[in-house]
Motif scaffolding. Structure first.
Motif, short mmCIF file in Angstrom:
data_model
loop_
_atom_site.label_atom_id
_atom_site.label_comp_id
_atom_site.label_asym_id
_atom_site.label_seq_id
_atom_site.Cartn_x
_atom_site.Cartn_y
_atom_site.Cartn_z
N LEU A 231 0.85 -1.18 0.00
CA LEU A 231 0.00 0.00 0.00
C LEU A 231 0.89 1.23 0.00
O LEU A 231 1.71 1.41 0.91
N LYS B 147 -6.70 -2.95 -9.03
CA LYS B 147 -5.92 -3.80 -8.15
C LYS B 147 -5.06 -4.73 -8.99
O LYS B 147 -5.31 -4.95 -10.17
N ASN C 159 -3.13 0.33 -6.30
CA ASN C 159 -3.36 0.86 -4.96
C ASN C 159 -3.15 2.37 -4.83
O ASN C 159 -3.31 2.90 -3.72
#
Length: 267
Positions: free
Chosen positions: A108, A155, A125
């Motif tokens: 992330l 994603k 992300n």
């Protein structure tokens, strides 16, 4: 000066640096020392190991230290590459644009808005308007290179794009952590099962026959599951050097986004 600081010397970050430099933007590439990027024939990463590197006719050069950066950026002959502490580099050069092209697919990304007047995030992300001002789609498909001004990129999806019908099976991932040792080079032709590299006592063999497209540099410390070897089944060394199709499309998206916000500087 409309300086563009690009994080990551892999094939995507290098393609972005190449496109922006050719379009007239002053560019600085940044990465950690001795990164594990494997597609070295399609990137500027070897400048960090060898001091100099050439990609599609454009030279890159490693900076000795932060004090070298202003003159190297202003020179306009080669793309400067720094491996100094990122926060120190950011403070020293104060870029107008920050591009995160590290392509950390399973991580992330931290929020980078505010680190520069304009920030762009490439890969899964990223959220435009949250983690960065703008995001760029990097997944294969009709949206590849799309400029996203609000919302997130897709994603991480599925298997890699196949070559000659072979997807993930052409890669080798580090089964253990440690220092990778190899005497092979990008572009070498190998047979299936040929010893390519080793991490300690763990030998790494070519999964298929073909030409080495990806190979982490000798002496680099790698983590478990790092992608360290890629074999191109087309067996043509000419196809493993130069700008890749996907990185070039991503770079075009970055260039389009910049042209909307900032004109290139005159060196």
């Amino acid at each position: 000066m409309t300086l563009c600081l690009i994080r990551g010397t892999g094939d995507v970050g290098s393609a972005v640096a190449h496109a922006l430099f050719r379009a007239g933007y002053p560019v600085l590439l940044h990465d950690q020392a001795a990164p594990a990027h494997s597609r070295r024939g399609m990137a500027f990463v070897d400048a960090l190991f060898d001091g100099l590197c050439r990609l599609e006719g454009l030279l890159s050069k490693r900076a000795r230290d932060i004090d070298d950066l202003p003159s190297m950026i202003n020179c306009g002959i080669a793309v400067p590459v720094s491996q100094d502490d990122f926060a120190c580099v950011l403070d020293a050069v104060k870029p107008a644009v920050l591009v995160d092209a590290r392509m950390r697919k399973r991580s992330l990304p931290e929020t980078q808005r505010g680190l520069a007047p304009l920030t762009l995030g490439l890969g899964p992300n990223f959220i435009a308007g949250a983690t960065t001002d703008i995001a760029i789609e990097t997944g294969w498909g009709e949206d590849l290179g799309r400029v996203i001004r609000a919302g997130s990129t897709r994603k991480l999806e599925g298997d890699p794009q196949p070559i000659e019908g072979i997807g993930r099976d052409r890669y080798v991932y580090a089964p253990v952590a440690g220092t990778l040792r190899t005497q092979h080079r990008i572009g070498d032709r190998v047979e299936a099962g040929a010893l390519i590299a080793a991490i300690g006592d763990t030998e790494l063999a070519a999964p298929i026959a073909g030409c080495i497209r990806g190979l982490t540099h000798d002496g680099v410390t790698v983590a478990v599951h790092t992608k360290v070897i890629e074999i191109d089944p087309r067996n043509d060394p000419a196809l493993v050097f130069g700008l890749g199709k996907r990185p070039a499309a991503i770079a075009s998206g970055v260039l389009a986004a910049l042209r909307e916000h900032l004109p290139p500087s005159v060196r």
